[in-house]
Scaffold this motif. Structure first.
Motif, PDB file in Angstrom:
ATOM      1  N   ASP A 160      -2.524  10.006   8.941  1.00 34.94           N
ATOM      2  CA  ASP A 160      -3.935  10.232   9.282  1.00 34.94           C
ATOM      3  C   ASP A 160      -4.442   9.103  10.177  1.00 34.94           C
ATOM      4  O   ASP A 160      -4.315   7.923   9.847  1.00 34.94           O
ATOM      5  N   ALA A 161      -5.044   9.496  11.317  1.00 34.75           N
ATOM      6  CA  ALA A 161      -5.484   8.511  12.315  1.00 34.75           C
ATOM      7  C   ALA A 161      -6.496   7.519  11.742  1.00 34.75           C
ATOM      8  O   ALA A 161      -6.643   6.404  12.235  1.00 34.75           O
ATOM      9  N   LEU A 162      -7.195   7.946  10.711  1.00 41.09           N
ATOM     10  CA  LEU A 162      -8.208   7.068  10.112  1.00 41.09           C
ATOM     11  C   LEU A 162      -7.600   5.730   9.675  1.00 41.09           C
ATOM     12  O   LEU A 162      -8.217   4.680   9.807  1.00 41.09           O
TER      13      LEU A 162
ATOM     14  N   ILE B   1      -0.492  -0.146   5.765  1.00 32.60           N
ATOM     15  CA  ILE B   1      -0.638   1.187   5.192  1.00 32.60           C
ATOM     16  C   ILE B   1       0.718   1.574   4.593  1.00 32.60           C
ATOM     17  O   ILE B   1       1.734   1.534   5.292  1.00 32.60           O
ATOM     18  N   VAL B   2       0.735   1.895   3.325  1.00 31.69           N
ATOM     19  CA  VAL B   2       2.016   2.163   2.660  1.00 31.69           C
ATOM     20  C   VAL B   2       2.092   3.608   2.177  1.00 31.69           C
ATOM     21  O   VAL B   2       1.192   4.106   1.497  1.00 31.69           O
ATOM     22  N   ASP B   3       3.159   4.267   2.569  1.00 32.07           N
ATOM     23  CA  ASP B   3       3.408   5.650   2.171  1.00 32.07           C
ATOM     24  C   ASP B   3       3.943   5.655   0.737  1.00 32.07           C
ATOM     25  O   ASP B   3       4.981   5.044   0.461  1.00 32.07           O
ATOM     26  N   ILE B   4       3.245   6.313  -0.170  1.00 31.00           N
ATOM     27  CA  ILE B   4       3.703   6.243  -1.566  1.00 31.00           C
ATOM     28  C   ILE B   4       4.418   7.511  -2.012  1.00 31.00           C
ATOM     29  O   ILE B   4       4.708   7.680  -3.191  1.00 31.00           O
TER      30      ILE B   4
ATOM     31  N   LEU C 256     -10.779  10.793   0.980  1.00 32.04           N
ATOM     32  CA  LEU C 256     -10.763  11.643   2.168  1.00 32.04           C
ATOM     33  C   LEU C 256     -10.800  13.126   1.834  1.00 32.04           C
ATOM     34  O   LEU C 256     -11.075  13.958   2.689  1.00 32.04           O
ATOM     35  N   ASP C 257     -10.496  13.442   0.588  1.00 31.81           N
ATOM     36  CA  ASP C 257     -10.334  14.848   0.239  1.00 31.81           C
ATOM     37  C   ASP C 257     -11.637  15.578  -0.043  1.00 31.81           C
ATOM     38  O   ASP C 257     -11.645  16.778  -0.214  1.00 31.81           O
ATOM     39  N   LEU C 258     -12.748  14.850  -0.126  1.00 30.77           N
ATOM     40  CA  LEU C 258     -14.016  15.525  -0.425  1.00 30.77           C
ATOM     41  C   LEU C 258     -14.389  16.485   0.697  1.00 30.77           C
ATOM     42  O   LEU C 258     -14.311  16.135   1.863  1.00 30.77           O
ATOM     43  N   PRO C 259     -14.798  17.705   0.326  1.00 26.42           N
ATOM     44  CA  PRO C 259     -15.190  18.664   1.370  1.00 26.42           C
ATOM     45  C   PRO C 259     -16.602  18.378   1.856  1.00 26.42           C
ATOM     46  O   PRO C 259     -17.506  19.156   1.651  1.00 26.42           O
TER      47      PRO C 259
ATOM     48  N   THR D 218      -1.175   5.503   0.377  1.00 26.68           N
ATOM     49  CA  THR D 218      -1.618   6.866   0.660  1.00 26.68           C
ATOM     50  C   THR D 218      -0.420   7.807   0.696  1.00 26.68           C
ATOM     51  O   THR D 218       0.718   7.376   0.926  1.00 26.68           O
ATOM     52  N   PHE D 219      -0.697   9.087   0.475  1.00 23.85           N
ATOM     53  CA  PHE D 219       0.331  10.111   0.655  1.00 23.85           C
ATOM     54  C   PHE D 219       0.341  10.622   2.087  1.00 23.85           C
ATOM     55  O   PHE D 219       1.199  11.396   2.460  1.00 23.85           O
ATOM     56  N   ALA D 220      -0.664  10.240   2.870  1.00 20.16           N
ATOM     57  CA  ALA D 220      -0.782  10.775   4.234  1.00 20.16           C
ATOM     58  C   ALA D 220      -0.995   9.667   5.246  1.00 20.16           C
ATOM     59  O   ALA D 220      -2.028   9.582   5.892  1.00 20.16           O
TER      60      ALA D 220
END
Ligand SMILES: [Zn+2]
Ligand SMILES: [Zn+2]
Length: 779
Positions: free
Chosen positions: A652-654, A438-441, A612-615, A647-649
């Motif tokens: 997130d445990a996911l 997982i890479v923080d961008i 992940l951002d979809l409500p 990802t920017f996050a």
């Protein structure tokens, strides 16, 4: 004798059953499931018989003609239709239409011919010219047409749909046809040479239907005449039983035992990618066939590749019917009729294949059962998995749902014992390890790099050097996902849909991905007139461009709906990847499934966050499934694979669960969340969507409906939540405003009753209300 007929009523919202008398000459031909012509008011209309019964015949009008020799729908399908109409609150006529290929239900094929009475009674003037036309286009006044049919002066004959392919014949390249022979032929007869190449590449005998589809009937005949292609009797399936491992054997045994008992039972075959689910399916299919039963295999449309079709045809022989979206109307009808005659042992297809007209259905397999494409979004709205489970119940059939990342609903049912869980934990092939990073961008993004982080770039470079292949996944097509004015902040949006336009660089236009409208990108901001328009966000075209700059040596192809618009594009790209003529594929959702290439060693996900951002309460489930699926494209070969998810996050445990490919860990977390908030599978949802061109009116109607719902639920003890009305996330699509109310309760029957009261009320004109039971998305 009388019949209950479901009539097609043109121009009326309404639908209904009407009772008709069956005149003596037609009595031995009426059966439920046959279509008839009936008098309706002063018109002639079509309908389908649901019941044949005895009873009071006074004042009944007679049916005018029977259209079908064989029932179009079996008793089982009629029962299924009734169930669907009830369960999904969908109009029964719409359900019936969805069950039948439209080309088979085309009134233009229902031709007027002289009836028996015409042998001794002359036709009235002007009627002779009408013969040979369809009753619908004959322009005869309804009453006159009804009279002619009643007197037996004219009859209706349904034409077409009669021819059929031979199912017992296969074609194969004749021995001795070398590449040299093909090359020589290429000069004089390029089409024949191409056809020979096709048969050479197939390596196994090709069923007649597929051969004709691939090379055309004329070319095929000529090649057989020349002795270059051999026509031979088909052997029913190649029998080369691969050795199954212990888990596969155990799973197959459970399914076979249920088939032997003809027990209506549903299995969830939960197996990691590469654990050999297909072998278990094949075992079950072979067993069902030995028992004389037909089987249905549902696959997501996108997974219906030549690869998977080839496996089924090779192993199960020519009595396999494949329904895919590239079939022509008449091919679809042929397949449908073959299945009804019992000439297909196995039907393989996407969503709508769930309605294939089996004679004796014993087994249903749904691969990738969690796929959203099994849900139909237009009326009749249904989920093919749920319809399949119901169909199995009506037939006493066995269902096998297969997945590496099952839907929460199905895994929950397997936990509660409603389904039987079968596990495949081991991978069969000597596939290597898969390493997911997982890479923080955030940082690389600030330093000006758009799509590809240094970490991903390193992996890709190494991969290219080792002569492996790579896949880079991005879930948006186009170049930039928004066009923004850096001075005044204006965002170019679609005038009909209120969504940001996507910039497509190849055509230099801004495109609405909802309605398809395009416009040129102005040189200046339309609001402040400055030269300050900027392209923001990243789509597949931009990723492709960036990668071409970063990896100039690599042979790169883009795979999305834009690059695969014409027939055959998709297959060509797949072919060149398989032949290793491509090093790197940039692709959207399209590459997540059925994309199995042993050469792929690296997979990159450009940005996981939009998933992940979809409500939507299902957003995390979809994101988990998609990421695991995409990651699974790497390391199918022995050399293992490396996956980089940007990802920017990263906190997130996911992502940790994705990293461990830990479905059950994900399930435990997600199911607790669903239970706490009372979402499915602990409740059912019913969505009421109001739409129309006048936003004020839509809002008013939705608010009023809420008041009515509150009144109704106020009288009831049961637990029903009313959410909304609220504007949908896409508030305006194609010039229609959309507001929704969600009902949530464990008691679906009660919600249906309440909703029924709402539907029965007259709506103001220009307000449409759509009902969706168990909606997949609630945004
Ligand atoms: Zn501006
Ligand atoms: Zn639009």
């Amino acid at each position: 004798m009388r019949v209950q007929v479901l009539a097609e009523i043109p121009r009326l919202q309404d639908e209904g059953f009407f009772t008709y008398l069956v005149p003596q000459p037609l009595q031995d031909r009426v059966l439920p499931g046959k279509r008839v012509l009936i008098p309706l008011g002063n018109q002639v209309a079509r309908g389908i018989i649901f019941e044949v019964e005895q009873g009071d015949e006074r004042d009944l009008k007679p049916i005018l003609a029977i259209l079908d020799r064989e029932p179009l729908l079996s008793a089982e399908m009629l029962a299924l239709a009734r169930w669907m109409a009830h369960y999904y609150m969908a109009p029964l006529t719409k359900v019936v239409k969805a069950m039948v290929p439209s080309a088979l239900d085309d009134p233009r094929k229902e031709i007027l011919v002289p009836g028996e009475a015409a042998a001794h009674t002359p036709l009235p003037p002007g009627i002779y010219e009408k013969l040979g036309r369809s009753w619908k286009d004959s322009d005869l006044p309804g009453e006159q047409l009804a009279e002619l049919l009643r007197n037996g002066l004219v009859e209706v004959e349904v034409t077409g749909n009669e021819e059929s392919y031979s199912t017992g014949v296969q074609y194969v390249l004749a021995p001795g046809v070398s590449d040299q022979v093909i090359a020589q032929l290429a000069k004089k007869a390029p089409r024949q040479a191409r056809a020979l190449k096709y048969f050479r590449d197939q390596q196994v005998p090709v069923a007649e239907r597929r051969a004709v589809e691939a090379v055309g009937a004329a070319v095929l005949r000529r090649l057989v005449a020349k002795g270059l292609i051999e026509r031979k009797e088909a052997v029913p399936g190649f029998h080369q039983d691969p050795l199954l491992n212990q888990e596969q054997v155990l799973a197959a045994e459970r399914i076979l035992a249920a088939l032997d008992r003809e027990e209506n039972r549903t299995f969830l075959l939960f197996g990691v990618t590469g654990s050999g689910k297909t072998e278990v399916y094949l075992k079950a299919l072979e067993h069902a066939r030995r028992r004389g039963k037909q089987s249905l295999v549902l696959i997501p449309e996108i997974g219906l590749t030549q690869q998977i079709i080839g496996i089924f045809e090779q192993r199960l022989g020519p009595r396999v019917s494949v329904l895919h979206s590239r079939l022509t109307d008449s091919e679809r009808v042929l397949e449908w009729l073959r299945t009804r005659r019992g000439e297909a042992d196995v039907v393989v297809g996407a969503r709508s294949a769930v309605f294939a007209p089996f004679k004796d259905l014993g087994l249903i397999i749904i691969d990738e059962e969690q796929e959203p494409s099994f849900h139909q979004e237009e009326n009749p709205r249904y989920h093919a998995r749920e319809v399949a489970v119901k169909r199995a119940e009506l037939n006493g059939a066995v269902v096998v749902l297969g997945s590496a990342t099952p839907s929460l609903e199905s895994f929950h049912r397997a936990q509660t014992g409603e389904y039987e869980l079968l596990r495949l934990n081991q991978k069969i092939a000597a596939s290597g390890r898969r390493d997911i990073r997982i890479v923080d961008i955030k940082r690389s993004y600030r330093s000006g790099i758009q799509a590809v982080s240094p970490e991903l770039l390193d992996e890709l470079r190494e991969c290219m050097q080792a002569r492996h292949q790579a896949i880079v996944f991005i879930n948006r097509r186009g170049y930039s996902t928004a066009v923004l004015c850096a001075m005044c902040g204006l965002v170019l949006t679609c005038r009909s849909c209120e969504v940001a336009l996507t910039y497509h660089r190849d055509i230099h236009r801004a495109v609405c991905h909802y309605c398809g409208k395009e416009r040129t990108v102005p040189a200046q901001c339309p609001r402040c007139q400055k030269n300050s328009l900027r392209f923001l966000g990243t789509g597949s075209q931009k990723v492709e461009e960036e990668l071409r700059t970063l990896l100039p040596e690599a042979r790169i192809v883009r795979m999305d709906t834009d690059s695969t618009r014409s027939r055959g594009d998709h297959g060509k790209i797949i072919q060149s990847i398989r032949e290793r003529k491509i090093d790197l594929v940039v692709g959207t959702q399209m590459i997540a499934k059925g994309f199995d290439f042993p050469g792929v060693a690296v997979v990159g996900v450009v940005n996981a966050d939009p998933l992940l951002d979809l409500p939507d309460f299902r957003a995390r489930e979809r994101a988990f499934q998609l990421l695991v699926q995409v990651a699974g494209r790497a390391g199918r070969g022995a050399s293992g694979g490396r996956v980089v998810i940007q990802t920017f996050a990263p906190e997130d445990a996911l992502f940790q669960l994705v990293q461990g490919e830990d479905y059950e860990g994900f399930y435990r977390e997600e199911i607790a969340f669903r239970e706490a908030l009372g979402y499915p599978p602990f409740t059912h949802l019913v969505k009421l969507m109001f739409s129309g061109p006048d936003e004020g009116l839509i809002k008013e109607e939705a608010d009023y409906t809420r008041t009515l719902l509150e009144e109704m639920t106020g009288e009831i003890e049961e637990d029903i939540a009313i959410l909304g009305p609220a504007p949908c996330v896409r508030r305006k699509i194609k010039n229609r405003y959309r507001y929704q109310i969600l009902l949530k309760s464990p008691n679906l029957d009660l919600m249906r009753g309440i909703t029924r009261c709402i539907i029965d009320r007259r709506l103001p004109p220009r307000v449409r209300l759509d009902i969706e039971v168990d909606p997949l998305a609630v945004t």
